[in-house]
Design an enzyme around this catalytic site. Structure first.
Site, PDB file in Angstrom:
ATOM      1  CD  GLN A   1      -2.715  -1.177   2.512  1.00 35.99           C
ATOM      2  OE1 GLN A   1      -3.338  -0.224   2.918  1.00 35.99           O
ATOM      3  NE2 GLN A   1      -2.630  -2.308   3.175  1.00 35.99           N
TER       4      GLN A   1
HETATM    5  N1  GTP Z   1      -5.485 -14.452 -11.371  1.00 34.52           N
HETATM    6  C1  GTP Z   1      -4.481 -14.304 -10.491  1.00 34.52           C
HETATM    7  N2  GTP Z   1      -4.765 -13.742  -9.298  1.00 34.52           N
HETATM    8  C2  GTP Z   1      -3.739 -13.611  -8.424  1.00 34.52           C
HETATM    9  C3  GTP Z   1      -2.421 -14.026  -8.726  1.00 34.52           C
HETATM   10  N3  GTP Z   1      -1.615 -13.742  -7.665  1.00 34.52           N
HETATM   11  C4  GTP Z   1      -2.425 -13.187  -6.738  1.00 34.52           C
HETATM   12  N4  GTP Z   1      -3.702 -13.111  -7.181  1.00 34.52           N
HETATM   13  C5  GTP Z   1      -4.849 -12.554  -6.457  1.00 34.52           C
HETATM   14  O1  GTP Z   1      -4.580 -11.169  -6.233  1.00 34.52           O
HETATM   15  C6  GTP Z   1      -5.137 -10.753  -4.990  1.00 34.52           C
HETATM   16  C7  GTP Z   1      -4.087 -10.063  -4.139  1.00 34.52           C
HETATM   17  O2  GTP Z   1      -3.089 -10.980  -3.765  1.00 34.52           O
HETATM   18  P1  GTP Z   1      -2.072 -10.707  -2.554  1.00 34.52           P
HETATM   19  O3  GTP Z   1      -1.080 -11.813  -2.619  1.00 34.52           O
HETATM   20  O4  GTP Z   1      -2.787 -10.509  -1.271  1.00 34.52           O
HETATM   21  O5  GTP Z   1      -1.429  -9.316  -2.990  1.00 34.52           O
HETATM   22  P2  GTP Z   1      -0.236  -8.504  -2.253  1.00 34.52           P
HETATM   23  O6  GTP Z   1       0.657  -8.023  -3.333  1.00 34.52           O
HETATM   24  O7  GTP Z   1       0.386  -9.338  -1.200  1.00 34.52           O
HETATM   25  O8  GTP Z   1      -1.000  -7.257  -1.638  1.00 34.52           O
HETATM   26  P3  GTP Z   1      -0.594  -6.385  -0.332  1.00 34.52           P
HETATM   27  O9  GTP Z   1      -0.323  -7.318   0.793  1.00 34.52           O
HETATM   28  O10 GTP Z   1      -1.788  -5.506  -0.070  1.00 34.52           O
HETATM   29  O11 GTP Z   1       0.607  -5.557  -0.690  1.00 34.52           O
HETATM   30  C8  GTP Z   1      -5.722 -12.013  -4.343  1.00 34.52           C
HETATM   31  O12 GTP Z   1      -7.093 -12.029  -4.590  1.00 34.52           O
HETATM   32  C9  GTP Z   1      -5.016 -13.142  -5.085  1.00 34.52           C
HETATM   33  O13 GTP Z   1      -5.769 -14.338  -5.116  1.00 34.52           O
HETATM   34  C10 GTP Z   1      -2.179 -14.619 -10.025  1.00 34.52           C
HETATM   35  O14 GTP Z   1      -1.055 -14.994 -10.372  1.00 34.52           O
HETATM   36  N5  GTP Z   1      -3.247 -14.712 -10.850  1.00 34.52           N
END
Ligand code: GTP
Ligand code: MG
Length: 167
Positions: free
Chosen positions: A79
């Site tokens: 974020q």
């Molecule tokens: N279709 C798809 N969705 C994904 C993929 N990787 C993550 N997601 C989705 O993206 C969303 C966010 O994933 P997170 O892993 O929580 O993202 P983050 O980068 O850790 O986010 P922050 O912790 O807020 O910084 C979730 O709903 C996941 O299921 C992917 O490779 N393909």
């Protein structure tokens, strides 16, 4: 004799440890990538349901053993208000994985800007970032900044399209 044996033991069993930062905008998929990596590479790790992953406030730490290397991943929150914390970790890490959601075209420019930090930050990086797997032109098409602005000279870098859900 003890020193000799302990040296031999370390040589045979001790792993080289590397710290890898996982950065990227919020919702890019960083924590999902970390969970999937742990599930895939750590035999006895029972992965959590991906639907239970919530936004990261602070950081998640995960360790993955690959051959003789132990990779310590630091998955930082993406974020906007947390991005200022990223550079505090650069000096301690050996490499960076920068995650971009390539389907989120509206945020590609934002993602590029978030990673286009001043060269000073990147000059604090050391160690290889990985093998080059794509051209700067391909990276640029997806909105990545030109290499010169985010990768110190002599460091390796790569660009790997992947899905962390359909594995
Ligand atoms: N279709 C798809 N969705 C994904 C993929 N990787 C993550 N997601 C989705 O993206 C969303 C966010 O994933 P997170 O892993 O929580 O993202 P983050 O980068 O850790 O986010 P922050 O912790 O807020 O910084 C979730 O709903 C996941 O299921 C992917 O490779 N393909
Ligand atoms: Mg996260």
């Amino acid at each position: 004799m003890y020193t000799l044996l302990s040296g031999l033991y370390k040589y045979m069993f001790q792993k080289d440890e590397y710290c890898i930062l996982i950065l990227g905008l919020d919702n890019a998929g960083k924590t999902t990538f970390l969970e999937q990596s742990k599930t895939r590479f750590n035999k006895n790790y029972k992965g959590m349901s991906l639907s239970k992953i919530t936004t990261t406030v602070g950081l998640n730490i995960g360790t993955v053993d690959v051959g003789k290397a132990r990779l310590m991943f630091w998955d930082l929150g993406g974020q906007e208000e947390l991005q200022s914390l990223w550079d505090k970790y650069y000096a301690e890490c050996h490499g960076v994985i920068y995650v971009i959601d390539s389907t989120d075209e509206e945020r590609l420019a934002e993602s590029k800007q978030a990673f286009g930090l001043p060269p000073l930050h990147y000059s604090q990086l050391y160690g290889p970032l990985g093998p080059a797997s794509t051209t700067a032109q391909e990276a640029s098409t997806l909105g990545a900044p030109p290499r010169a602005s985010w990768c110190p000279p002599g460091r390796g870098w790569g660009w790997i399209p992947c899905s962390c859900v359909d594995v």
